[in-house]
Motif scaffolding. Structure first.
Motif, PDB file in Angstrom:
ATOM      1  N   PRO A 205       0.807  -1.226   0.000  1.00 58.17           N
ATOM      2  CA  PRO A 205       0.000   0.000   0.000  1.00 58.17           C
ATOM      3  C   PRO A 205       0.838   1.273   0.000  1.00 58.17           C
ATOM      4  O   PRO A 205       0.365   2.327  -0.432  1.00 58.17           O
ATOM      5  CB  PRO A 205      -0.816  -0.127   1.291  1.00 58.17           C
ATOM      6  N   CYS A 206       2.087   1.170   0.441  1.00 55.96           N
ATOM      7  CA  CYS A 206       2.989   2.319   0.446  1.00 55.96           C
ATOM      8  C   CYS A 206       3.144   2.899  -0.964  1.00 55.96           C
ATOM      9  O   CYS A 206       3.238   4.110  -1.140  1.00 55.96           O
ATOM     10  CB  CYS A 206       4.346   1.901   0.995  1.00 55.96           C
TER      11      CYS A 206
ATOM     12  N   GLY B  89       1.340   6.046  -0.252  1.00 59.76           N
ATOM     13  CA  GLY B  89       2.453   6.667   0.444  1.00 59.76           C
ATOM     14  C   GLY B  89       2.817   8.056  -0.054  1.00 59.76           C
ATOM     15  O   GLY B  89       2.640   8.395  -1.232  1.00 59.76           O
ATOM     16  N   LYS B  90       3.347   8.854   0.845  1.00 55.58           N
ATOM     17  CA  LYS B  90       3.840  10.190   0.504  1.00 55.58           C
ATOM     18  C   LYS B  90       4.984  10.075  -0.493  1.00 55.58           C
ATOM     19  O   LYS B  90       5.789   9.140  -0.447  1.00 55.58           O
ATOM     20  CB  LYS B  90       4.300  10.895   1.780  1.00 55.58           C
ATOM     21  N   TYR B  91       5.072  11.043  -1.399  1.00 59.94           N
ATOM     22  CA  TYR B  91       6.130  11.088  -2.414  1.00 59.94           C
ATOM     23  C   TYR B  91       7.135  12.156  -2.021  1.00 59.94           C
ATOM     24  O   TYR B  91       6.768  13.311  -1.751  1.00 59.94           O
ATOM     25  CB  TYR B  91       5.498  11.401  -3.773  1.00 59.94           C
TER      26      TYR B  91
ATOM     27  N   GLU C 158       6.549   6.826   1.279  1.00 60.00           N
ATOM     28  CA  GLU C 158       6.534   6.564   2.731  1.00 60.00           C
ATOM     29  C   GLU C 158       5.103   6.478   3.242  1.00 60.00           C
ATOM     30  O   GLU C 158       4.264   7.341   2.956  1.00 60.00           O
ATOM     31  CB  GLU C 158       7.285   7.672   3.460  1.00 60.00           C
ATOM     32  N   LEU C 159       4.815   5.436   4.022  1.00 59.51           N
ATOM     33  CA  LEU C 159       3.501   5.254   4.622  1.00 59.51           C
ATOM     34  C   LEU C 159       3.645   4.485   5.929  1.00 59.51           C
ATOM     35  O   LEU C 159       4.163   3.367   5.947  1.00 59.51           O
ATOM     36  CB  LEU C 159       2.568   4.489   3.668  1.00 59.51           C
ATOM     37  N   HIS C 160       3.180   5.093   7.029  1.00 57.25           N
ATOM     38  CA  HIS C 160       3.155   4.452   8.348  1.00 57.25           C
ATOM     39  C   HIS C 160       4.504   3.848   8.721  1.00 57.25           C
ATOM     40  O   HIS C 160       4.592   2.725   9.212  1.00 57.25           O
ATOM     41  CB  HIS C 160       2.089   3.356   8.400  1.00 57.25           C
TER      42      HIS C 160
ATOM     43  N   MET D 223      10.039   3.248   0.943  1.00 55.61           N
ATOM     44  CA  MET D 223      10.523   2.559  -0.251  1.00 55.61           C
ATOM     45  C   MET D 223      11.222   3.577  -1.143  1.00 55.61           C
ATOM     46  O   MET D 223      10.677   4.640  -1.444  1.00 55.61           O
ATOM     47  CB  MET D 223       9.370   1.877  -0.978  1.00 55.61           C
ATOM     48  N   LEU D 224      12.445   3.252  -1.513  1.00 48.55           N
ATOM     49  CA  LEU D 224      13.278   4.128  -2.338  1.00 48.55           C
ATOM     50  C   LEU D 224      13.252   3.640  -3.781  1.00 48.55           C
ATOM     51  O   LEU D 224      13.498   2.458  -4.053  1.00 48.55           O
ATOM     52  CB  LEU D 224      14.710   4.129  -1.810  1.00 48.55           C
ATOM     53  N   VAL D 225      12.944   4.533  -4.713  1.00 51.19           N
ATOM     54  CA  VAL D 225      12.936   4.215  -6.139  1.00 51.19           C
ATOM     55  C   VAL D 225      14.022   5.046  -6.816  1.00 51.19           C
ATOM     56  O   VAL D 225      14.066   6.272  -6.656  1.00 51.19           O
ATOM     57  CB  VAL D 225      11.572   4.524  -6.776  1.00 51.19           C
TER      58      VAL D 225
END
Length: 580
Positions: free
Chosen positions: A496-497, A501-503, A519-521, A525-527
């Motif tokens: 769900p991130c 998730g925030k960008y 980013e979420l809770h 995750m780094l892309v």
């Protein structure tokens, strides 16, 4: 709607379908909805799969490939128009909104397709073209019959005794004149697109009710949504004032979001969307973020999902600037960070192929850059839309002569260039990069004749590279574009991130690398994406010592993490990390 149509405009996706996700869930995602978590796969039916050997894709052909569609992991299919049509603009000129084009099959075939999709857990969104109809629609036949015909005001007419109407720009007409003279009633009719696509008059309440009834007809069949084509143009100032010289260079400022568009949308919501659990996708409009929020904010009861076209217009034959690319997508994300919802796409039926426009379709880099672009689309915030064939890394057609093209826009513009002593060779070079027909060549299923698309003569030429780029070959290759796409879909649907998730943009001024965090809770995750054909370095400023590599388009070794917390990237490398 059409290629290069929106220089600053956005298009809007509407929906109203709670389906059990109307409230915040236990994990905290606010206002969670199924359409936010959807992955939409667009099918161009004429080019997908031919079942009867006439060279034209059809509904039975799609039915035969439902297992393939399901295997992709997508859960929504957007189908381009399949209604009765004389095909001046490949189905976007509708002559009967309640019947199926004979080329595509029968209503029984459609019912079977819909039932088959639903059995496999796939929702179906249909295209609906209501800015204009075909000039062969019964409405228009009646409208042009006489000035006092009850259907006269279904369209826009200008009586010739009042002189020639003020100039309006047509996107598809050879002369780019949107007024076509009709001698039967000594009047001109308006057509923003082809002269065989007369614009409907939305000021007419009877016309609007006809449209709502058509929508209810399909909704009652059980479809899951509509895409409203070119809807940003339906409202017009019917006094037709003169526009300033040169307005056609930025015609969306004059055509989009005019008149009572908001009133029409609110009425449509009341008449249709509020009564059905449907996802309605409107190719909308908006020349500013204010426009967009006025259309999509919940309390307005109009639209719910924003879809920005600014990004898709960045790619040019001479190349594009990644800094500009990052700025556009970051700006749109920021504008919708708190309210509204974005969709993410880089290709559709009105664009050339994804990898040829935004990546590198030369042999050494095609697969890698195709995977990199897919990583971008499926890791950004918003609902991703993916065009059929792009999951294989299909490329532009490589057409050399105008005789190989079929698109009314390309053909008429060529005639315009010829009539005005334009540089025809230069035009063909540009069409080779951007013509819509590049994305409409038959789907490459295998290496048999005509790529397994048809046993007959295809309606448009098959790309010559089908023997090496096709679904059958990629099924067997664990590292193919196809299987990488499936891995990306699984990654998104299980995190769900990547949806909510925030960008956070990183290394903003890097001219080669696009890096961001979702980013979420507490999950991060780094892309990291290298948009260049050479090695590149990004300084993330993050502690990557314990980062876990989740997915990469390189399989030999992991990326090199440097002492400054950055990463050394190989050409067109894409990597997704979970940060600990």
């Amino acid at each position: 709607m059409k290629q290069r149509l929106y220089l600053v405009a956005c298009s809007l996706f509407l929906l109203c379908s709670p389906n059990g996700y109307g409230q915040a869930d236990a994990s905290g995602e606010a206002d969670r909805k199924w359409w936010k978590e959807a992955i939409v796969y667009q099918i161009y039916p004429r080019s997908f799969k031919d079942s009867d050997g006439d060279g034209i894709g059809d509904l039975k052909g799609i039915i035969s490939k439902l297992d393939y569609i399901k295997s992709l992991g997508v859960n929504v299919v957007w189908l381009n128009p399949i209604y009765s049509s004389p095909n001046d603009d490949n189905g976007y000129d509708v002559s009967d909104y309640r019947n199926i084009m004979k080329d595509f099959g029968t209503m029984q075939d459609f019912d079977s397709l819909l039932a088959g999709m639903h059995r496999k857990g796939i929702k179906l969104v249909m295209d609906l073209v209501v800015n204009h109809s075909s000039d062969e629609h019964e409405w228009f036949k009646q409208s042009r019959a006489s000035r006092d015909n009850p259907y006269r005001n279904y369209y826009h007419w200008w009586n010739a005794e009042n002189g020639k109407p003020p100039y309006r720009y047509s996107l598809f007409d050879v002369n780019h004149d949107a007024w076509k003279y009709d001698s039967l009633t000594n009047a001109y009719y308006l057509h923003y697109f082809s002269r065989k696509q007369p614009d409907l008059n939305w000021e007419n309440a009877r016309l609007r009710q006809e449209v709502y009834d058509i929508m209810k007809f399909w909704a009652n069949k059980g479809i899951d949504g509509f895409r409203l084509d070119a809807f940003q143009f339906v409202a017009k100032d019917t006094t037709f004032p003169a526009f300033p010289p040169g307005f056609e260079k930025k015609f969306t400022l004059w055509y989009a979001m005019q008149g009572n568009l908001h009133g029409y949308l609110q009425e449509m919501y009341k008449e249709v969307f509020s009564k059905y659990d449907v996802m309605s996708v409107a190719e909308g409009a908006g020349n500013s973020f204010t426009d967009a929020h006025n259309l999509v904010d919940t309390n307005r009861h109009e639209l719910n999902m924003a879809y920005a076209f600014e990004g898709v217009d960045i790619a040019k034959p001479e190349g594009y600037d990644l800094l500009h690319f990052k700025e556009v997508f970051s700006r749109w994300d920021s504008a919708f960070a708190d309210q509204g919802w974005l969709s993410i796409f880089l290709a559709n039926h009105d664009q050339a192929r994804l990898v040829s426009r935004f990546g590198n379709d030369s042999a050494p880099f095609r697969e890698r850059s195709s995977k990199m672009l897919a990583t971008f689309i499926l890791t950004m915030r918003g609902t991703p839309y993916y065009y059929n064939g792009d999951e294989l890394g299909m490329t532009n057609a490589g057409f050399k002569s105008i005789e190989e093209y079929r698109d009314v826009q390309t053909l008429n513009q060529y005639q315009h260039e010829k009539a005005t002593a334009g540089d025809l060779q230069k035009y063909l070079q540009r069409a080779g990069f951007e013509s819509r027909d590049n994305g409409r060549t038959p789907f490459q299923w295998n290496n048999s004749p005509n790529a397994g698309f048809t046993k007959g003569t295809p309606w448009i030429k098959v790309n010559a590279n089908y023997s090496s780029i096709n679904a059958a070959a990629e099924e067997k290759d664990a590292n193919s574009c196809l299987n990488y796409f499936r891995s990306l879909v699984r990654l998104r649907t299980s995190n769900p991130c990547l949806v909510y998730g925030k960008y956070i943009l990183l290394d903003k001024d890097n001219p080669s690398v696009y890096a961001y965090v979702r980013e979420l809770h507490g999950q991060k995750m780094l892309v990291i994406l290298n948009f260049s054909a050479t090695n590149a370095h990004t300084a993330t400023g993050l502690n990557l010592a314990k980062a876990k590599l989740l997915l990469s388009n390189y399989i030999s070794t992991a990326s090199t993490i440097t002492q400054d917390g950055g990463i050394e990237l190989r050409p067109y490398e894409a990597a997704v990390y979970e940060l600990k």
